[in-house]
Design an enzyme around this catalytic site. Structure first.
Site, PDB file in Angstrom:
ATOM      1  N   GLU A  48      36.945 -45.873 -11.998  1.00 18.82           N
ATOM      2  CA  GLU A  48      36.586 -46.102 -13.404  1.00 18.82           C
ATOM      3  C   GLU A  48      36.513 -44.762 -14.151  1.00 18.82           C
ATOM      4  O   GLU A  48      36.978 -44.643 -15.291  1.00 18.82           O
ATOM      5  CB  GLU A  48      35.238 -46.815 -13.439  1.00 18.82           C
ATOM      6  N   ASP A  52      39.076 -44.116 -17.183  1.00 26.04           N
ATOM      7  CA  ASP A  52      38.549 -43.863 -18.526  1.00 26.04           C
ATOM      8  C   ASP A  52      39.362 -42.763 -19.226  1.00 26.04           C
ATOM      9  O   ASP A  52      39.759 -42.899 -20.379  1.00 26.04           O
ATOM     10  CB  ASP A  52      37.074 -43.473 -18.400  1.00 26.04           C
ATOM     11  N   GLU A 124      38.989 -50.468 -16.521  1.00 22.76           N
ATOM     12  CA  GLU A 124      39.208 -49.023 -16.425  1.00 22.76           C
ATOM     13  C   GLU A 124      39.572 -48.606 -15.005  1.00 22.76           C
ATOM     14  O   GLU A 124      40.426 -47.732 -14.803  1.00 22.76           O
ATOM     15  CB  GLU A 124      37.958 -48.263 -16.894  1.00 22.76           C
TER      16      GLU A 124
END
Length: 243
Positions: A48, A52, A124
């Protein structure tokens, strides 16, 4: 409940990519609560983190190319809207990620709020996993096909907050501004519920609750706008709850 290989197969279909490194796709679908005590790579958190940044770069590049006349401030606003938790979790739900997420017992009880953030995180993490396993082009294609339909110049307009909207209409029509009062704070310290009322000229025109003082005021402002006839129920999606 789906078996892991079924979840993986469906996630691969959604991503349009068969993963060479199956650990990546398994981790991307796994909530930290499901692997307590296991290495940090067993859940989606590290992916993640990477996803991102990759997502931010893809979205920034796309907006830059699609809107040549848009200034930096407007581009920034549009990017913030596109990568917001609300947007990503709704896209993740639309493409069918909800039933694929592996949750631990402790997390299953958190209901909608827990699922909301898990959806955003898994989206993400999938971007991060795709980037590592398939490269930039495949990741770009996934983001454009899933998040692309949400892109429009309107994203660059600063969304007007319920509180500023109420301020505007009451000043204009009643020549006085709204005043907020916190009326209660209930529930445990880790998950409190605040309730506020809003008064205009001393008269109570709205009431709302939220997980913070600020969100309860926002909800009260929405309630007032609806009751006073300035807005419809759904005009301010996801901006707090009224009761």
């Amino acid at each position: 409940s789906l078996k892991m290989h079924q979840r993986v197969a469906e996630a691969e279909r959604v991503c349009g990519h068969h993963f060479e490194n199956q650990d990546l796709i398994v981790s991307a679908l796994t909530h930290p609560s499901a692997v307590e005590g296991r290495p940090v790579s067993a859940s989606y958190e590290r992916l993640e983190f990477l996803g991102d940044s990759v997502l931010g770069a893809i979205v920034a590049t796309d907006l830059f190319e699609r809107f040549p006349d848009m200034d930096e401030g407007a581009l920034t606003q549009a990017k913030i809207s596109l990568v917001s938790g609300k947007m990503l979790s709704s896209v993740a739900e639309r493409i069918g990620l909800a039933p694929l997420i592996v949750m631990g017992e402790s997390e299953r009880g958190t209901g909608e709020r827990g699922m909301h953030s898990a959806l955003e995180n898994v989206y993400e993490a999938l971007v991060g996993a795709l980037y590592l396993d398939a490269g930039y082009d495949a990741t770009h294609a996934f983001v454009v096909s899933t998040l692309g339909p949400e892109v429009s110049p309107a994203l660059a307009e600063k969304p007007i907050s319920p509180k500023s909207r109420l301020q505007e209409v009451t000043q204009r029509d009643m020549h006085c501004g709204p005043e907020y009062k916190l009326v209660s704070e209930e529930g445990p310290a880790h998950d409190p519920t605040f309730t506020s009322v809003v008064l205009v000229g001393g008269r109570r025109v709205g009431r709302g609750s939220g997980s913070s003082k600020k969100s309860s005021e926002s909800a009260a402002a929405i309630d007032a706008l609806v009751r006073l006839g300035y807005a419809e129920e759904g005009d301010f999606e996801g901006a707090g709850t009224t009761n």
